[in-house]
Scaffold this motif. Structure first.
Motif, PDB file in Angstrom:
ATOM      1  N   ARG A 172       2.470  -4.217  -7.970  1.00 26.22           N
ATOM      2  CA  ARG A 172       3.794  -3.636  -8.157  1.00 26.22           C
ATOM      3  C   ARG A 172       3.710  -2.159  -8.543  1.00 26.22           C
ATOM      4  NH1 ARG A 172       6.826  -3.847  -5.619  1.00 26.22           N
ATOM      5  NH2 ARG A 172       7.245  -6.073  -5.723  1.00 26.22           N
ATOM      6  N   ALA A 173       2.702  -1.796  -9.347  1.00 21.92           N
ATOM      7  CA  ALA A 173       2.534  -0.397  -9.722  1.00 21.92           C
ATOM      8  C   ALA A 173       2.227   0.462  -8.502  1.00 21.92           C
ATOM      9  CB  ALA A 173       1.420  -0.261 -10.765  1.00 21.92           C
ATOM     10  N   VAL A 174       1.312   0.009  -7.662  1.00 17.20           N
ATOM     11  CA  VAL A 174       0.946   0.763  -6.463  1.00 17.20           C
ATOM     12  C   VAL A 174       2.135   0.887  -5.522  1.00 17.20           C
ATOM     13  CG1 VAL A 174      -0.483   0.678  -4.380  1.00 17.20           C
ATOM     14  CG2 VAL A 174      -1.510   0.215  -6.615  1.00 17.20           C
ATOM     15  N   ASN A 175       2.865  -0.205  -5.336  1.00 15.08           N
ATOM     16  CA  ASN A 175       4.017  -0.179  -4.443  1.00 15.08           C
ATOM     17  C   ASN A 175       5.120   0.736  -4.970  1.00 15.08           C
ATOM     18  OD1 ASN A 175       6.717  -1.949  -3.379  1.00 15.08           O
ATOM     19  ND2 ASN A 175       5.085  -1.583  -1.915  1.00 15.08           N
ATOM     20  N   THR A 176       5.302   0.745  -6.284  1.00 21.13           N
ATOM     21  CA  THR A 176       6.311   1.624  -6.881  1.00 21.13           C
ATOM     22  C   THR A 176       5.920   3.086  -6.743  1.00 21.13           C
ATOM     23  OG1 THR A 176       6.892  -0.112  -8.475  1.00 21.13           O
ATOM     24  CG2 THR A 176       7.572   2.129  -9.004  1.00 21.13           C
ATOM     25  N   LEU A 177       4.647   3.394  -6.954  1.00 22.63           N
ATOM     26  CA  LEU A 177       4.196   4.766  -6.773  1.00 22.63           C
ATOM     27  C   LEU A 177       4.393   5.232  -5.336  1.00 22.63           C
ATOM     28  CD1 LEU A 177       0.892   4.801  -8.856  1.00 22.63           C
ATOM     29  CD2 LEU A 177       3.039   5.949  -9.419  1.00 22.63           C
ATOM     30  N   ASP A 178       4.122   4.361  -4.388  1.00 22.69           N
ATOM     31  CA  ASP A 178       4.334   4.727  -2.988  1.00 22.69           C
ATOM     32  C   ASP A 178       5.796   5.041  -2.717  1.00 22.69           C
ATOM     33  OD1 ASP A 178       3.513   4.875  -0.108  1.00 22.69           O
ATOM     34  OD2 ASP A 178       4.880   3.165   0.033  1.00 22.69           O
ATOM     35  N   ALA A 179       6.701   4.239  -3.294  1.00 23.02           N
ATOM     36  CA  ALA A 179       8.129   4.487  -3.107  1.00 23.02           C
ATOM     37  C   ALA A 179       8.552   5.806  -3.753  1.00 23.02           C
ATOM     38  CB  ALA A 179       8.938   3.332  -3.691  1.00 23.02           C
ATOM     39  N   MET A 180       7.888   6.185  -4.836  1.00 24.22           N
ATOM     40  CA  MET A 180       8.270   7.401  -5.546  1.00 24.22           C
ATOM     41  C   MET A 180       7.699   8.661  -4.908  1.00 24.22           C
ATOM     42  SD  MET A 180       7.875   6.134  -9.514  1.00 24.22           S
ATOM     43  CE  MET A 180       8.423   7.714 -10.189  1.00 24.22           C
TER      44      MET A 180
END
Length: 341
Positions: A172-180
């Motif tokens: 979830r952290a990696v996916n959130t960073l990608d979205a940001m």
């Protein structure tokens, strides 16, 4: 309690909580992580890949490290370990909220209220809603449901099965960073490179599992496989391509084509163009139902895979113990024989 059973019970409870409650209304951990990542960005940002890689390492590595320490603190206490896994799974999956937002837009389109549909679309994806008509909004919603089934549900389950609570949090952290920061805007083309590539890597197995489950659950397996094989590789995203193509084939619709992000226009290849039709508002509900079936199957597959891996590891441990006992016994007998000699 073995780790595979902790994951099985915890992940199942977490998805049930998501189905009943949706995302946490207050103090959402993902939102808190996003705020922390934004503060780190404000300190580190330069138009430089190295600074972006450091940002990814600090944010994703810090989240995984904190999750690992928390999981270690409850090791040996099965009830707490299951509760922690359940709470983490509930926090990081987002299938119910995804379906809720999609259905709200579908309801607005069914009522002929295009302005409400445009107002709600940014809650689901980053498209420019003002450039879209009703069918365009419906297509954007179906594409977002497909892609986020992999990102918001299946991916978390896959990495949770592999790494437990740290795996859930890490994905979830990696996916959130990608979205940001992982998009190709002038500010993030270089700074967000590391986050985007890490998200591609982490999402690779998850997207293929999501596509395979869409084939199995969609009711049109041949069409879904055909669209996946023919069109997935033409999509600019290595992970969204298989998922969106298989959903397009399973639903019998065309996805892809021209789209706009904040004034930037992209011309993407059409997925399932030969046999699909234009997306309609009613297809949103069909996509949501397919997403739920895929999510349920993903839980079963990930739990079964984790249990099987746990049994293999346990079996090797027993075999190693038995082999050690045989070796020790043989050594003791050799000593006795030398003593008698």
């Amino acid at each position: 309690m073995r780790a595979d059973r902790v994951f099985a019970y915890g992940a199942t409870a977490g998805l049930i909580a998501d189905a009943l409650l949706g995302d946490p209304r207050r103090g959402h951990p993902v939102a808190g992580f996003g705020r922390a990542a934004a503060r780190v960005e404000s300190l580190l940002w330069r138009d430089d890949r190295g600074r972006g890689a450091l940002h990814t390492l600090v944010c994703a590595g810090g989240a995984v490290g904190a999750a690992a320490l928390t999981a270690r603190a409850v090791r040996g206490r099965p009830a707490l370990a299951v509760a922690l896994t359940a709470a983490t799974a509930w926090s990081v999956v987002g299938g119910t909220s995804l379906g809720r937002e999609a259905r709200a837009i579908g309801g607005a389109l069914a009522a002929g209220d295009l302005e409400v549909a445009r107002e709600r679309l940014p809650h689901l994806c980053g498209r420019d809603p003002h450039s879209l008509d009703g069918p365009g909004i419906a297509r954007a919603v179906v594409e977002s449901v497909a892609e986020n089934t992999s990102d918001a549900v299946v991916g978390a389950l896959v990495w949770g099965a592999i790494g437990g609570v740290p795996g859930l949090v890490g994905f979830r952290a990696v996916n959130t960073l990608d979205a940001m920061v992982g998009h190709k805007s002038p500010r993030y083309r270089r700074y967000g490179w590391a986050s985007a590539r890490l998200d591609d890597l982490a999402g690779w197995p998850c997207a293929r599992l999501t596509a395979a489950l869409a084939v199995a659950a969609g009711g049109r397996p041949r069409a879904a496989v055909r669209a996946w094989r023919a069109d997935a590789g033409r999509h600019p995203s290595p992970n969204a391509g298989p998922v969106e193509a298989s959903f397009a084939g399973a639903l019998g619709v065309r996805l892809g084509g021209t789209l706009a992000y904040a004034g930037r226009v992209e011309h993407r290849p059409v997925l399932n163009g030969e046999s699909g039709r234009d997306v309609r508002g009613a297809d949103i509900e069909r996509a949501v139902r397919l997403s739920r079936r895929v999510s349920t199957l993903a839980l079963g597959v990930c739990v079964a895979g984790r249990m099987l891996a746990g049994r293999v590891v346990a079996g090797r441990g027993v075999a190693g113990t038995e082999a050690g006992a045989v070796v020790n016994g043989a050594a003791r007998n050799a000593v006795r024989k030398r003593g008698r000699a």
